[in-house]
Scaffold this active site. Structure first.
Site, PDB file in Angstrom:
ATOM      1  N   HIS A  10      -1.634  11.167  -1.869  1.00 49.27           N
ATOM      2  CA  HIS A  10      -2.916  10.640  -1.377  1.00 49.27           C
ATOM      3  C   HIS A  10      -3.943  11.743  -1.150  1.00 49.27           C
ATOM      4  O   HIS A  10      -5.059  11.691  -1.656  1.00 49.27           O
ATOM      5  CB  HIS A  10      -2.691   9.859  -0.080  1.00 49.27           C
ATOM      6  CG  HIS A  10      -3.956   9.301   0.488  1.00 49.27           C
ATOM      7  ND1 HIS A  10      -4.795  10.025   1.322  1.00 49.27           N
ATOM      8  CD2 HIS A  10      -4.561   8.089   0.327  1.00 49.27           C
ATOM      9  CE1 HIS A  10      -5.837   9.293   1.644  1.00 49.27           C
ATOM     10  NE2 HIS A  10      -5.718   8.110   1.059  1.00 49.27           N
TER      11      HIS A  10
ATOM     12  N   HIS B  27       0.840  -1.212   0.000  1.00 51.71           N
ATOM     13  CA  HIS B  27       0.000   0.000   0.000  1.00 51.71           C
ATOM     14  C   HIS B  27       0.874   1.261   0.000  1.00 51.71           C
ATOM     15  O   HIS B  27       1.733   1.425   0.860  1.00 51.71           O
ATOM     16  CB  HIS B  27      -0.856  -0.028   1.274  1.00 51.71           C
ATOM     17  CG  HIS B  27      -1.919   1.000   1.351  1.00 51.71           C
ATOM     18  ND1 HIS B  27      -2.218   1.670   2.507  1.00 51.71           N
ATOM     19  CD2 HIS B  27      -2.790   1.468   0.406  1.00 51.71           C
ATOM     20  CE1 HIS B  27      -3.232   2.499   2.296  1.00 51.71           C
ATOM     21  NE2 HIS B  27      -3.592   2.407   1.038  1.00 51.71           N
TER      22      HIS B  27
HETATM   23  O1  G3P Z   1      -6.490   1.495  -3.097  1.00 51.39           O
HETATM   24  C1  G3P Z   1      -6.732   0.981  -1.822  1.00 51.39           C
HETATM   25  C2  G3P Z   1      -6.616   2.032  -0.759  1.00 51.39           C
HETATM   26  O2  G3P Z   1      -5.459   2.783  -0.981  1.00 51.39           O
HETATM   27  C3  G3P Z   1      -7.806   2.934  -0.726  1.00 51.39           C
HETATM   28  O3  G3P Z   1      -7.796   3.846   0.327  1.00 51.39           O
HETATM   29  O4  G3P Z   1      -7.434   6.057   1.331  1.00 51.39           O
HETATM   30  O5  G3P Z   1      -5.601   4.398   1.337  1.00 51.39           O
HETATM   31  O6  G3P Z   1      -6.272   5.500  -0.781  1.00 51.39           O
HETATM   32  P1  G3P Z   1      -6.732   4.994   0.545  1.00 51.39           P
HETATM   33 MG    MG Z   2      -4.951   4.485  -2.152  1.00 50.52          MG
END
Ligand code: G3P
Ligand code: MG
Length: 247
Positions: free
Chosen positions: A55, A13
């Site tokens: 993000h 992630h």
């Molecule tokens: O793509 C999965 C995840 O990254 C979605 O949530 O807020 O971490 O971008 P976020």
């Molecule tokens: Mg994400």
């Protein structure tokens, strides 16, 4: 299942979760050092429409800048420090363009999940521009990135522009019509908050011929639960605790 799904089950992630400054090249390097070969990252547009990794809609949390990121040109964004907020050892780390990340992952033979994370109001345009860049950056015959987005309009723009690049609808709750929208968008997969997945959801997705991935799985009990339900992808921050080669 017939859907094209060349992506490994374990996906880091934002590059390396919380262990390095998210969505930076340093994070991708650290994820790779832990054995990962696929990464999720968040991509939006600068004012002059350069796709880059970030993000939040705003700059304060993860960079030395202020205000809405999408209101600055790339020249200004490229000068910001995107590492110091995480720790002194990352001072001077910069925001990467999608192009820089594309070159990096291709050089290493790694794969990418591009979460299209538009500045609010720019959903469709962001999908179109990011898809144009992906067409340019990933030569025909190579494994394309997987597009994902919480915003159907962004996926729609990507579908119109680069229909051959696989898409996934992201969902943090199972809103009315979520699965019909994923199917209308020709999605290869859905990527759900792992807490939403149970046997019925897994069956619904797989019986329709789509793949099922989930985020953000950081505890072993949660990982065991979703793997037992047959998920095809697991997005995790815990790259130091889940070894993708063994999982
Ligand atoms: O793509 C999965 C995840 O990254 C979605 O949530 O807020 O971490 O971008 P976020
Ligand atoms: Mg994400």
């Amino acid at each position: 299942m017939s859907t094209l799904w060349p992506y490994p089950r374990w996906i880091a992630h934002r590059g390396a979760g919380k262990l390095a400054p998210e969505n930076t090249l340093a994070a991708f390097r650290l994820g790779a050092a832990h054995g990962y070969r696929a990464y999720e990252c968040d991509v939006k547009l600068s004012r002059d429409e350069v796709p880059f990794l970030l993000h939040d809609a705003t700059l304060e949390r993860t960079t030395s800048g202020r205000g809405t990121a999408g209101e600055l040109d790339w020249a200004a964004l490229s000068r910001l420090d995107a590492g110091s907020w995480h720790g002194r050892s990352y001072a001077g780390e910069t925001i990467p363009t999608l192009e820089a990340i594309a070159r990096h992952v291709q050089a290493h033979g790694h794969l990418l999940n591009i979460e299209i994370k538009p500045t609010p109001g720019l959903e469709r345009r962001t999908g179109i521009v990011v898809a144009e860049h992906v067409r340019r950056l990933w030569p025909a015959g190579t494994v394309p990135p997987l597009f994902s987005s919480f915003r159907p309009d962004a996926l729609h723009g990507a579908m119109e522009t680069a229909p051959e690049v696989p898409r996934a609808l992201l969902a943090d709750d199972l809103w009315d019509g979520w699965f019909a929208v994923a199917q209308q968008l020709g999605c290869a997969a859905v990527v759900l908050n792992h807490k939403l997945i149970d046997a019925a959801v897994a069956r619904q997705v797989h019986e329709a011929g789509l793949r099922l991935a989930c985020y953000t799985v950081n505890e072993r009990t949660d990982a065991e639960r979703v793997l037992a339900l047959g998920v095809d992808g697991v997005i995790t921050d815990a790259v130091d605790r889940f070894a993708p080669a063994l999982a």
